[in-house]
Design an enzyme around this catalytic site. Structure first.
Site, short mmCIF file in Angstrom:
data_model
loop_
_atom_site.label_atom_id
_atom_site.label_comp_id
_atom_site.label_asym_id
_atom_site.label_seq_id
_atom_site.Cartn_x
_atom_site.Cartn_y
_atom_site.Cartn_z
N LYS A 1 0.89 -1.23 -0.07
CA LYS A 1 -0.06 0.00 -0.11
C LYS A 1 0.79 1.37 -0.15
O LYS A 1 0.55 2.22 -0.55
CB LYS A 1 -0.82 -0.14 1.35
CG LYS A 1 -1.77 1.27 1.18
CD LYS A 1 -2.23 1.74 2.76
CE LYS A 1 -1.09 2.35 3.32
NZ LYS A 1 -1.60 2.87 4.97
N ASN A 2 1.67 1.38 0.75
CA ASN A 2 2.89 2.45 0.88
C ASN A 2 3.63 2.66 -0.30
O ASN A 2 4.15 3.72 -0.56
CB ASN A 2 3.56 2.31 2.09
CG ASN A 2 3.02 2.47 3.43
OD1 ASN A 2 1.96 2.95 3.51
ND2 ASN A 2 3.64 2.00 4.62
N CYS B 1 -3.85 8.34 10.80
CA CYS B 1 -3.79 7.62 12.03
C CYS B 1 -3.47 8.63 13.18
O CYS B 1 -2.45 9.71 12.84
CB CYS B 1 -2.62 6.66 11.75
SG CYS B 1 -2.91 5.32 10.89
N ARG C 1 3.13 15.09 13.24
CA ARG C 1 3.35 14.71 11.81
C ARG C 1 3.06 15.83 10.90
O ARG C 1 2.12 15.56 10.01
CB ARG C 1 2.67 13.21 11.41
CG ARG C 1 3.44 11.95 11.93
CD ARG C 1 2.76 10.76 11.34
NE ARG C 1 1.46 10.36 11.29
CZ ARG C 1 1.21 9.46 10.36
NH1 ARG C 1 1.97 8.72 9.69
NH2 ARG C 1 -0.14 9.10 10.24
N ASP D 1 6.57 0.91 11.69
CA ASP D 1 5.43 0.36 11.50
C ASP D 1 5.74 -1.07 11.79
O ASP D 1 4.64 -2.02 11.69
CB ASP D 1 5.23 0.26 10.17
CG ASP D 1 4.61 1.73 9.60
OD1 ASP D 1 4.28 2.52 10.62
OD2 ASP D 1 4.69 2.13 8.42
N ARG E 1 -7.53 -0.37 6.46
CA ARG E 1 -6.82 0.62 5.62
C ARG E 1 -5.38 0.13 5.16
O ARG E 1 -4.82 0.41 3.99
CB ARG E 1 -6.56 1.66 6.51
CG ARG E 1 -7.68 2.58 6.62
CD ARG E 1 -7.30 3.91 7.49
NE ARG E 1 -6.34 4.62 6.87
CZ ARG E 1 -5.41 5.38 7.67
NH1 ARG E 1 -5.49 5.36 8.88
NH2 ARG E 1 -4.23 5.82 6.81
#
Length: 671
Positions: free
Chosen positions: A22-23, A115, A120, A303, A395
């Site tokens: 996904k990233n 999130c 951030r 992560d 997600r």
């Protein structure tokens, strides 16, 4: 998914195909805005964030076709704005900033959401665009970026931000002149984006290192690319193998993307080996505690911090976890503590004291990776865990519940068996390891069982109920004979017939095997010799619970006991009375003439039958198979009470042709 219900305590043995990253997919989708022709990304996962990004691009006029293989055509944009309603749910939406300004000279993008793992800010994104000549304004919650034409420049990041690096590379691809990006992020997703842009005609060098150079070109054409596998999903399933002492073959894996994590996983006891078609990850014993400090790539990824912490909650020893990437990424600690984890947090450091077992609880996912950590804890816990707010998990993980379920089914379908041949060169060594492993008793489990036995002996029913609530989520309960009879009345007629047939067959076999009375003989001095068989006064039968019905365990113990003349039959079982699986067990108890039936399981049930409590009568013998805690309780009580086998058979296979009636096959299995 709205909630995720996980029944823990089962090893994962099977195969998992890792989805595309996904990233990596999100910046590639944003990069399609730069091309003057269609772009195709193959292997895109079906995720909530992907759907959000697609909706955002479609809102802007990008034509999107396909699903797993996604084609995007941004030739005719109708809007240069990323609205709040879409951006608020996913901060990666800011990745359209660079491409829009680079190709169209303007972008209006809402400040992001996503999130809840820290502030951030997107300051680094904006300063990078300003270094290339963009004019930035913040207007009513939106970022407005404007440039008549971007020009190359020098971008030096104070910290290596992944999103900011991606925006900088995309913007620089169409800028006039050369752009030098110092201290960029080095993640594999950065390299994947650079590869995609190069396929479109961009001139990029140094990606994956400490300095990236981008020479701008006039135009970029459409391109096609295969998406790289998701390294974070890979790491999560590696952790799942460790948490459950499983054996998982992972397909579609790039080990070079996970060097730091794999090194640490091997250090704590995971066996990770490449083989044809994938990477096999397994663990045969309790993991060892170890320390980590999250770092930008190529360090240990933030992560995977929650997943590593999940493993440490049941590891042997104390581990220290330092989170230096995000300031608020320990929110999963409270949820893990609800399951019995011993964790203390001081600032950016968490100290985890591993326990031998987690217990089921209602928990929630606080972000994508925290949700994965909670699933791992639930897989290893005893009992049924409900994970709430799993929209976070959706997600980032493609149908994770289906992948876990398939891995579990493989355990029962095979190939969970390995053939050992005496002619093999490694036979003695392999067989020796198996024997050694079979004789091992986990020290933490042994201590926990000893504590349970001592508590039940001292406090009786109070201790039994305490442990039942902790591990089963409810107090113990006695089922009277009327409820047993009602269960038999409510059961399907064919199943009742199969149960009765099984009972008849076991009874016939038991009667044939009854000891024959040997005539007494009096010798010349007047001594009478002979054998006399006396039935026991009371027998205790343990019937396993879980998600399958186990009337066979009850029938195989209760019927021979009745034939032998045992006076009273006491049954304990951790069955879930609200499930359909409980009915056959209760019906079998009625048909076998069980006198007392208690809903309780684990070491506390064995202890109650061995010592006796105010409610549970003390028995003369305990029979029936169970899990590791039941087996260990029997082992520790052996010699104090009659124990018929520390464990029992776990699988029966009936081979037949199609002419056998199904009810007869069921009876054979039960018998």
């Amino acid at each position: 998914m709205d909630i995720l219900v996980v029944n823990g305590g089962e090893r994962l043995i099977g195969e998992v195909t890792v989805s595309g990253s996904k990233n990596a997919a999100l910046p590639l989708m944003a990069a399609s805005i730069l091309a003057d022709g269609p772009c195709t990304i193959r292997g895109v996962p079906r995720l909530r964030d992907i759907a959000t990004a697609r909706s955002l691009l479609e809102t802007m006029g990008v034509r999107c076709e396909g699903d797993g293989d996604l084609t995007l055509d941004a030739a005719n944009l109708t809007s240069l704005e990323a609205p709040y309603d879409l951006v608020k749910t996913m901060r990666a939406s800011t990745l359209v900033l660079g491409p829009l300004v680079a190709r169209h000279g303007f972008a209006r993008v809402s400040l992001p959401g996503g999130c809840a793992i820290g502030a951030r800010p997107i300051d680094l994104h904006l300063s990078a665009l300003e270094a290339l000549g963009a004019e930035i304004k913040l207007v009513h919650g939106y970022v407005e970026a404007k440039a008549s034409g971007l020009r190359g420049g020098r971008i030096a990041f104070e910290i290596p931000s992944v999103g900011a690096t991606e925006n900088a590379i995309m913007a620089a691809a169409l800028a006039d002149g050369e752009t030098v990006i110092v201290n960029p992020a080095r993640e594999p997703e950065i390299v994947a984006l650079a590869d995609f842009l190069r396929a479109m005609g961009a001139d990029i060098q140094g990606d994956g290192g400490g300095e990236i150079r981008v020479r701008g070109v006039k135009r970029l054409q459409g391109a096609s690319v295969d998406l790289i596998p998701d390294r974070l999903e890979t790491g999560t399933f590696m952790a799942a193998a460790g948490m459950t002492r499983g054996n998982i073959l992972l397909r579609n894996v790039r080990m070079e993307h996970l060097k730091a994590a794999v090194e640490k996983f091997r250090q704590i006891g995971l066996v990770i080996e490449s083989e044809d078609g994938g990477v096999r990850c397994s663990a045969s014993r309790r993991l060892k505690a170890a320390d980590i400090k999250t770092q930008p790539h190529p360090g240990f990824p933030t992560d995977l911090q929650a997943q590593f912490m999940a493993m440490m909650t049941i590891a042997d020893g104390i581990s220290v976890i330092k989170e230096v990437i995000f300031e608020n990424r320990f929110m999963h600690v409270l949820e893990m503590q609800r399951m019995g984890a011993q964790i203390k947090v001081e600032g950016h450091t968490a100290v985890v004291n591993g326990v031998s077992l987690l217990s089921a609880a209602d928990v929630m996912a606080t972000d994508i990776r925290a949700g994965a950590g909670m699933i791992l804890c639930a897989l290893a816990a005893e009992g049924r865990t409900t994970v709430h707010r799993v929209y976070h998990i959706d997600r980032g993980y493609e149908r994770i519940e289906e992948k876990v379920a398939r891995a579990r089914r493989r355990r029962h379908e095979g190939p969970g068996m390995k053939v050992l041949r005496t002619s093999d060169k490694a036979f003695k060594e392999t067989f020796g390891r198996l024997v050694e492993r079979a004789g091992m008793v986990d020290a933490g489990l042994s201590r926990q069982v000893a504590d349970i036995l001592a508590a039940v002996r001292e406090r009786g029913d109070d201790a039994v109920n305490e442990f039942c609530r902790r591990y089963e989520g409810r107090p113990s309960e006695e089922i009277d004979k009327e409820r047993l009879a009602a269960a038999a009345d409510a059961l399907d007629k064919d199943l009742i017939k199969a149960l009765k047939t099984a009972i008849e067959r076991v009874q016939e076999a038991s009667e044939r095997e009854l000891p024959r009375r040997i005539p007494e003989v009096t010798d010349e001095v007047g001594v009478t010799l002979g054998r006399r068989f006396l039935a026991l006064r009371r027998a205790g039968i343990y019937v396993p619970g879980g998600r399958a019905a186990y009337p066979s365990s009850l029938i195989m113990a209760a019927v021979p006991a009745r034939v032998a003349g045992v006076g009273e039959l006491v049954v304990t079982s951790p069955i879930d009375l609200s499930s359909d699986e409980a009915m056959p067990v209760l019906a079998a108890a009625h048909l076998c003439g069980v006198d007392r039936f208690f809903v309780m399981g684990g070491a506390q049930a064995v202890a109650a039958m061995a010592y006796g409590t105010a409610r549970v009568p003390k028995v003369d013998i305990i029979v029936g198979p169970g899990n590791a805690y039941v087996a260990e309780a029997k082992r520790q009580l052996f010699g104090l009470i009659n124990i018929e086998g520390v464990a029992g058979p776990t699988e029966v296979v009936i081979i037949t042709d199609g002419s056998l009636p199904p009810t007869h096959a069921a009876a054979d299995l039960l018998a």
